[in-house]
Design a protein around this motif. Sequence first.
Motif, short mmCIF file in Angstrom:
data_model
loop_
_atom_site.label_atom_id
_atom_site.label_comp_id
_atom_site.label_asym_id
_atom_site.label_seq_id
_atom_site.Cartn_x
_atom_site.Cartn_y
_atom_site.Cartn_z
N ILE A 5 -30.39 -30.52 -16.18
CA ILE A 5 -30.07 -29.83 -14.94
C ILE A 5 -30.23 -30.85 -13.81
N ILE A 6 -29.18 -31.04 -13.05
CA ILE A 6 -29.20 -31.93 -11.89
C ILE A 6 -29.20 -31.04 -10.64
N ILE A 7 -30.12 -31.31 -9.73
CA ILE A 7 -30.15 -30.57 -8.47
C ILE A 7 -29.79 -31.55 -7.36
N LYS A 8 -28.82 -31.14 -6.54
CA LYS A 8 -28.32 -32.01 -5.49
C LYS A 8 -27.98 -31.18 -4.25
N PHE A 9 -27.86 -31.87 -3.13
CA PHE A 9 -27.44 -31.18 -1.92
C PHE A 9 -25.98 -30.73 -2.09
N ALA A 10 -25.70 -29.52 -1.67
CA ALA A 10 -24.36 -28.95 -1.81
C ALA A 10 -23.38 -29.66 -0.88
N THR A 11 -22.15 -29.75 -1.34
CA THR A 11 -21.06 -30.27 -0.51
C THR A 11 -20.08 -29.13 -0.27
N GLU A 12 -19.19 -29.33 0.66
CA GLU A 12 -18.21 -28.28 0.95
C GLU A 12 -17.34 -27.98 -0.27
N GLN A 13 -17.18 -28.96 -1.16
CA GLN A 13 -16.42 -28.73 -2.38
C GLN A 13 -17.13 -27.74 -3.31
N ASP A 14 -18.43 -27.56 -3.15
CA ASP A 14 -19.21 -26.62 -3.96
C ASP A 14 -19.14 -25.20 -3.42
N LEU A 15 -18.67 -25.04 -2.20
CA LEU A 15 -18.78 -23.76 -1.50
C LEU A 15 -18.08 -22.61 -2.23
N GLU A 16 -16.89 -22.83 -2.73
CA GLU A 16 -16.18 -21.75 -3.42
C GLU A 16 -17.00 -21.25 -4.62
N ARG A 17 -17.55 -22.17 -5.39
CA ARG A 17 -18.36 -21.79 -6.56
C ARG A 17 -19.63 -21.07 -6.13
N VAL A 43 -17.38 -20.94 5.52
CA VAL A 43 -17.24 -22.35 5.91
C VAL A 43 -18.07 -22.63 7.15
N ASN A 44 -18.03 -21.72 8.12
CA ASN A 44 -18.81 -21.89 9.34
C ASN A 44 -20.31 -21.90 9.04
N ALA A 45 -20.74 -21.00 8.17
CA ALA A 45 -22.16 -20.95 7.80
C ALA A 45 -22.56 -22.24 7.07
N PHE A 46 -21.72 -22.70 6.16
CA PHE A 46 -22.01 -23.94 5.44
C PHE A 46 -22.17 -25.09 6.41
N ASP A 63 -23.34 -31.19 -16.04
CA ASP A 63 -22.09 -31.95 -16.16
C ASP A 63 -21.16 -31.74 -14.96
N ASN A 64 -21.70 -31.82 -13.76
CA ASN A 64 -20.95 -31.65 -12.50
C ASN A 64 -20.40 -30.25 -12.28
N LYS A 65 -20.80 -29.26 -13.10
CA LYS A 65 -20.40 -27.87 -12.87
C LYS A 65 -21.55 -27.15 -12.18
N VAL A 66 -21.28 -26.53 -11.03
CA VAL A 66 -22.31 -25.81 -10.29
C VAL A 66 -22.68 -24.54 -11.04
N ILE A 67 -23.99 -24.41 -11.35
CA ILE A 67 -24.47 -23.25 -12.11
C ILE A 67 -25.62 -22.52 -11.42
N GLY A 68 -26.04 -23.03 -10.25
CA GLY A 68 -27.11 -22.39 -9.51
C GLY A 68 -27.10 -22.86 -8.07
N VAL A 69 -27.74 -22.07 -7.20
CA VAL A 69 -27.77 -22.39 -5.78
C VAL A 69 -29.02 -21.81 -5.15
N GLN A 70 -29.48 -22.45 -4.07
CA GLN A 70 -30.54 -21.89 -3.23
C GLN A 70 -30.52 -22.58 -1.88
N GLN A 71 -30.99 -21.87 -0.88
CA GLN A 71 -31.13 -22.42 0.47
C GLN A 71 -32.62 -22.49 0.80
N ILE A 72 -33.01 -23.57 1.46
CA ILE A 72 -34.39 -23.72 1.91
C ILE A 72 -34.37 -23.97 3.41
N THR A 73 -35.17 -23.21 4.14
CA THR A 73 -35.29 -23.38 5.58
C THR A 73 -36.73 -23.79 5.90
#
Length: 153
Positions: A5-17, A43-46, A63-73
């Motif tokens: 599992i690779i965890i990385k900062f999201a890019t706009e290309q990840d937004l749809e997923r 898009v504005n929120a991202f 393998d470069n497929k987004v399978i999870g997400v979270q936001q941290i503030t």
Amino acid sequence: MKKEIIIKFATEQDLERIVEMLTDDVLGSKRECYKKPLPESYVNAFQAITSDPNNELVVACYDNKVIGVQQITFTPYITHQGGWRATIEGVRTSSSERGKGIGCALIRWAIQRAKERGCHLIQLTTDKKREDALRFYERLGFKASHEGLKMHL
């Protein structure tokens, strides 16, 4: 062989997923809107999240497929002697990948990130209807120490 599992900062290309995962959920399906093209509000929120140094949106990938997400503030407080705290929001794992440790990896990543940022506390909320999620967070060491209140505007 177990996938890494690779965890990385999201890019706009990840937004749809990301939005697709948010809608693939009993509660999310009632409040989110996944369609192509995505509503501009996502898009504005991202863009607002990624331009704010106190907000981080991360994705978990196989393998470069987004399978999870979270936001941290990260929020400074006057209480606790001016300490900082981290808030975890919007945790989702792809329904086809649940039970494989992705959520656990995301939360552990957030805890480590909060430590790196000097936070004295990390917090999250989960809907009372999400009993499995509550048990999951408790297994990771979170305690239901406060009663949370919300008001929809």
